[in-house]
Design a protein around this motif. Structure first.
Motif, short mmCIF file in Angstrom:
data_model
loop_
_atom_site.label_atom_id
_atom_site.label_comp_id
_atom_site.label_asym_id
_atom_site.label_seq_id
_atom_site.Cartn_x
_atom_site.Cartn_y
_atom_site.Cartn_z
N ALA A 9 -40.64 70.22 -8.69
CA ALA A 9 -41.28 71.65 -8.09
C ALA A 9 -40.27 72.42 -9.43
O ALA A 9 -39.67 72.76 -10.53
CB ALA A 9 -40.01 72.09 -6.80
N ASP A 38 -41.88 74.64 -3.91
CA ASP A 38 -43.10 74.09 -4.61
C ASP A 38 -43.79 74.29 -2.93
O ASP A 38 -44.77 73.45 -2.46
CB ASP A 38 -43.60 72.39 -5.12
CG ASP A 38 -43.24 71.31 -3.93
OD1 ASP A 38 -42.15 71.56 -3.15
OD2 ASP A 38 -43.50 70.10 -4.79
N ARG A 97 -46.75 79.50 -2.54
CA ARG A 97 -47.73 79.75 -3.87
C ARG A 97 -46.37 81.18 -4.17
O ARG A 97 -45.64 81.83 -3.39
CB ARG A 97 -48.55 80.52 -3.56
CG ARG A 97 -49.52 79.97 -2.66
CD ARG A 97 -50.78 80.44 -2.72
NE ARG A 97 -50.73 81.77 -2.58
CZ ARG A 97 -51.49 82.19 -1.08
NH1 ARG A 97 -53.33 81.40 -1.31
NH2 ARG A 97 -51.30 83.36 -0.79
#
Length: 96
Positions: free
Chosen positions: A21, A55, A58
């Motif tokens: 991530a 993740d 956004r």
């Protein structure tokens, strides 16, 4: 059995190939210490900086959610790439 080996390796290796991530780092203007939980991220704040790897959403949304908790941010970056001033101003509009 040998015919299945390539497919087995594909499923085992796929998570490793997906990558980690993104690392997000923020600097609250007022400083922050400790763990801050927002929807989609758990931020660790020490020495005036807050960091998370997520993740789940956004980066712009995570920036806004952190600003709601800690106030205006002096900076926000994703994998070392700084958010531009327009996006940072929009993020800070959500600050408490």
């Amino acid at each position: 059995m040998r015919a299945l080996l390539p497919f087995t390796l594909l499923f085992v290796a796929a998570p490793a190939l997906a990558g980690a991530a993104p690392l997000m780092k923020a600097t609250p203007e007022a400083g922050a210490e400790g763990r801050i939980i927002t929807k989609g991220a758990s931020w660790n704040c020490t020495g005036g900086d807050c960091k998370t790897m997520s993740d789940a959403s956004r980066p712009n949304i995570l920036c806004e959610r952190l600003a709601k908790e800690v106030g205006r941010l002096a900076s926000f970056s994703v994998n070392g790439r700084a958010m531009d001033q327009t996006a940072l101003a929009k993020c800070n509009a959500k600050a408490k």
